[in-house]
Design a protein around this motif. Structure first.
Motif, PDB file in Angstrom:
ATOM      1  N   MET A   1       0.839  -1.195   0.000  1.00 18.54           N
ATOM      2  CA  MET A   1       0.000   0.000   0.000  1.00 18.54           C
ATOM      3  C   MET A   1       0.878   1.250   0.000  1.00 18.54           C
ATOM      4  N   ALA A   2       0.501   2.228  -0.792  1.00 16.15           N
ATOM      5  CA  ALA A   2       1.275   3.463  -0.876  1.00 16.15           C
ATOM      6  C   ALA A   2       1.175   4.251   0.421  1.00 16.15           C
ATOM      7  N   LYS A   3       2.260   4.901   0.771  1.00 17.12           N
ATOM      8  CA  LYS A   3       2.235   5.782   1.930  1.00 17.12           C
ATOM      9  C   LYS A   3       1.473   7.052   1.571  1.00 17.12           C
ATOM     10  N   THR A   4       0.957   7.713   2.608  1.00 17.94           N
ATOM     11  CA  THR A   4       0.130   8.887   2.409  1.00 17.94           C
ATOM     12  C   THR A   4       0.695  10.077   3.171  1.00 17.94           C
ATOM     13  N   CYS A   5       0.733  11.230   2.512  1.00 16.06           N
ATOM     14  CA  CYS A   5       1.172  12.438   3.198  1.00 16.06           C
ATOM     15  C   CYS A   5       0.214  13.578   2.895  1.00 16.06           C
ATOM     16  N   LEU A   6       0.302  14.611   3.708  1.00 19.95           N
ATOM     17  CA  LEU A   6      -0.476  15.827   3.507  1.00 19.95           C
ATOM     18  C   LEU A   6       0.489  17.002   3.528  1.00 19.95           C
ATOM     19  N   ILE A   7       0.351  17.889   2.550  1.00 22.34           N
ATOM     20  CA  ILE A   7       1.259  19.032   2.429  1.00 22.34           C
ATOM     21  C   ILE A   7       0.426  20.307   2.301  1.00 22.34           C
ATOM     22  N   THR A   8       0.650  21.272   3.179  1.00 25.93           N
ATOM     23  CA  THR A   8      -0.047  22.554   3.066  1.00 25.93           C
ATOM     24  C   THR A   8       0.797  23.531   2.245  1.00 25.93           C
ATOM     25  N   GLY A   9       0.137  24.543   1.722  1.00 23.33           N
ATOM     26  CA  GLY A   9       0.838  25.481   0.842  1.00 23.33           C
ATOM     27  C   GLY A   9       1.297  24.804  -0.426  1.00 23.33           C
ATOM     28  N   ALA A  10       0.476  23.878  -0.927  1.00 19.22           N
ATOM     29  CA  ALA A  10       0.899  22.991  -2.013  1.00 19.22           C
ATOM     30  C   ALA A  10       0.697  23.569  -3.412  1.00 19.22           C
ATOM     31  N   SER A  11       0.094  24.728  -3.523  1.00 16.18           N
ATOM     32  CA  SER A  11      -0.270  25.215  -4.853  1.00 16.18           C
ATOM     33  C   SER A  11       0.855  25.948  -5.573  1.00 16.18           C
ATOM     34  N   SER A  12       1.936  26.290  -4.858  1.00  8.91           N
ATOM     35  CA  SER A  12       3.023  27.024  -5.515  1.00  8.91           C
ATOM     36  C   SER A  12       4.321  26.825  -4.751  1.00  8.91           C
ATOM     37  N   GLY A  13       5.412  27.278  -5.370  1.00  6.14           N
ATOM     38  CA  GLY A  13       6.705  27.316  -4.697  1.00  6.14           C
ATOM     39  C   GLY A  13       7.198  25.968  -4.191  1.00  6.14           C
ATOM     40  N   MET A  14       7.793  26.002  -3.012  1.00  5.57           N
ATOM     41  CA  MET A  14       8.387  24.802  -2.432  1.00  5.57           C
ATOM     42  C   MET A  14       7.333  23.748  -2.117  1.00  5.57           C
ATOM     43  N   GLY A  15       6.136  24.181  -1.725  1.00 10.58           N
ATOM     44  CA  GLY A  15       5.063  23.228  -1.445  1.00 10.58           C
ATOM     45  C   GLY A  15       4.634  22.467  -2.681  1.00 10.58           C
ATOM     46  N   LYS A  16       4.536  23.171  -3.803  1.00 14.80           N
ATOM     47  CA  LYS A  16       4.172  22.521  -5.066  1.00 14.80           C
ATOM     48  C   LYS A  16       5.241  21.524  -5.486  1.00 14.80           C
ATOM     49  N   SER A  17       6.493  21.927  -5.416  1.00 12.47           N
ATOM     50  CA  SER A  17       7.590  21.029  -5.811  1.00 12.47           C
ATOM     51  C   SER A  17       7.667  19.816  -4.897  1.00 12.47           C
ATOM     52  N   THR A  18       7.412  20.019  -3.606  1.00 11.27           N
ATOM     53  CA  THR A  18       7.446  18.893  -2.665  1.00 11.27           C
ATOM     54  C   THR A  18       6.297  17.939  -2.925  1.00 11.27           C
ATOM     55  N   THR A  19       5.136  18.491  -3.240  1.00 15.27           N
ATOM     56  CA  THR A  19       3.991  17.653  -3.589  1.00 15.27           C
ATOM     57  C   THR A  19       4.299  16.783  -4.809  1.00 15.27           C
ATOM     58  N   ALA A  36      -8.300  26.732  -5.355  1.00 17.37           N
ATOM     59  CA  ALA A  36      -8.843  25.514  -5.966  1.00 17.37           C
ATOM     60  C   ALA A  36      -8.364  25.362  -7.409  1.00 17.37           C
ATOM     61  N   ASP A  37      -8.249  26.458  -8.139  1.00 15.90           N
ATOM     62  CA  ASP A  37      -7.828  26.403  -9.543  1.00 15.90           C
ATOM     63  C   ASP A  37      -6.393  25.881  -9.663  1.00 15.90           C
ATOM     64  N   LYS A  38      -5.506  26.423  -8.850  1.00 15.47           N
ATOM     65  CA  LYS A  38      -4.101  25.992  -8.904  1.00 15.47           C
ATOM     66  C   LYS A  38      -3.956  24.538  -8.472  1.00 15.47           C
ATOM     67  N   LEU A  39      -4.758  24.129  -7.494  1.00 18.53           N
ATOM     68  CA  LEU A  39      -4.708  22.736  -7.040  1.00 18.53           C
ATOM     69  C   LEU A  39      -5.207  21.784  -8.123  1.00 18.53           C
ATOM     70  N   ALA A  40      -6.251  22.189  -8.816  1.00 19.89           N
ATOM     71  CA  ALA A  40      -6.786  21.360  -9.897  1.00 19.89           C
ATOM     72  C   ALA A  40      -5.753  21.188 -10.999  1.00 19.89           C
ATOM     73  N   GLU A  41      -5.045  22.269 -11.298  1.00 12.80           N
ATOM     74  CA  GLU A  41      -3.980  22.203 -12.305  1.00 12.80           C
ATOM     75  C   GLU A  41      -2.847  21.302 -11.841  1.00 12.80           C
ATOM     76  N   LEU A  42      -2.511  21.398 -10.543  1.00 17.42           N
ATOM     77  CA  LEU A  42      -1.445  20.576  -9.975  1.00 17.42           C
ATOM     78  C   LEU A  42      -1.795  19.091 -10.049  1.00 17.42           C
ATOM     79  N   ALA A  43      -3.053  18.766  -9.760  1.00 15.71           N
ATOM     80  CA  ALA A  43      -3.476  17.366  -9.704  1.00 15.71           C
ATOM     81  C   ALA A  43      -3.748  16.766 -11.082  1.00 15.71           C
ATOM     82  N   GLU A  44      -3.820  17.624 -12.111  1.00 17.73           N
ATOM     83  CA  GLU A  44      -4.092  17.130 -13.456  1.00 17.73           C
ATOM     84  C   GLU A  44      -3.014  16.140 -13.894  1.00 17.73           C
ATOM     85  N   ASN A  45      -3.443  14.987 -14.346  1.00 19.73           N
ATOM     86  CA  ASN A  45      -2.543  13.916 -14.811  1.00 19.73           C
ATOM     87  C   ASN A  45      -1.739  13.290 -13.671  1.00 19.73           C
ATOM     88  N   HIS A  46      -2.162  13.518 -12.427  1.00 24.95           N
ATOM     89  CA  HIS A  46      -1.506  12.890 -11.267  1.00 24.95           C
ATOM     90  C   HIS A  46      -2.585  12.228 -10.409  1.00 24.95           C
TER      91      HIS A  46
END
Length: 246
Positions: A1-19, A36-46
């Motif tokens: 089973m895959a491990k699970t993490c939660l990352i805040t500030g995930a829509s840009s910068g270091m948070g986005k890269s870490t995600t 929500a828009d930036k998060l949707a873009e981040l999650a696209e194809n992931h």
């Protein structure tokens, strides 16, 4: 089973890269941010990135969201990265700037800790990682709000580690220097040893996997600031004042 993490500030910068780095390494990532828009873009194809539009300072929303999670949902790592920076002028200290900065950088961290700490996967050596900054190592000009907030976060994290010492939770304090992000691009001064967010993300991933209790990067900046702090207090203050005028 895959491990699970939660990352805040995930829509840009270091948070986005870490995600993206965690997702690329097979983790299921709950990506938290206000946009929500930036998060949707981040999650696209992931498929293993789950966007979560939340304000970390909204305790009611956090409580509601965590209560609605599936029964038994646990996190192997929680990375509290969300933060903001506002500079102030000593001739007219902007009280609202202090309130905004502390709301996100301090109260947001405390709020997330309150609701996410019980969801850590105890018994499997989970990690709670909190992002502070090297800014509190040295008194920089106009950084009264930002530096003080990051000093508070560092103390909170170290104190939290003491109170969790009898558990298997690893508490990791992350203190980055200048990372090339939309936030730092607003700075109008030279930023020594500027690091790409992708490099910072790998440092975080590797450090948490190694169960480090403190991560500081870039090392050259950390070493430089440590040297400055070895100076006599009066001399250090004079040097800080001189740097302000440059």
């Amino acid at each position: 089973m895959a491990k699970t993490c939660l990352i805040t500030g995930a829509s840009s910068g270091m948070g986005k890269s870490t995600t993206l780095h965690y997702a690329a390494n097979g983790w299921l990532v709950y990506a938290v941010a206000r946009s929500a828009d930036k998060l949707a873009e981040l999650a696209e194809n992931h498929e293993n990135i789950k966007p979560v539009s939340l304000d970390v300072t909204d305790s009611v929303a956090l409580a509601t969201w965590t209560a609605a999670l599936p029964t038994g949902q646990k996190f192997d790592a929680v990375i509290l990265n969300a933060g903001t920076c506002e500079y102030v002028d000593v001739d007219d200290l902007d009280l609202a700037a202090f309130e905004r900065t502390f709301a996100v950088n301090v109260q947001g961290v405390v709020c997330c800790t309150r609701y996410l700490l019980p969801l850590l996967n105890k018994g499997h050596h989970p990690t709670l990682a909190i992002v502070s900054s090297m800014s509190h190592f040295f008194p920089f000009t106009r950084a009264e709000a930002y530096g003080a907030s990051k000093a508070a976060v560092a103390y909170f994290t170290d104190s939290l580690r003491v109170d969790l010492a009898d558990t298997d939770i690893n508490v990791c304090l992350i203190e980055p220097g200048f990372i090339d992000t939309p936030l730092t691009r607003k700075n109008d001064f030279e930023m020594p040893f500027l690091m790409a967010p992708e490099v910072a993300a790998k440092r975080i991933f590797d450090g948490i996997n190694a169960a480090k209790s403190r991560l500081r990067f870039p090392r050259r900046l950390s070493f430089s600031l440590k040297l400055l702090n070895l100076l006599p207090y009066t001399l250090r203050n004079k040097l800080a004042a001189r740097m302000r005028k440059q």
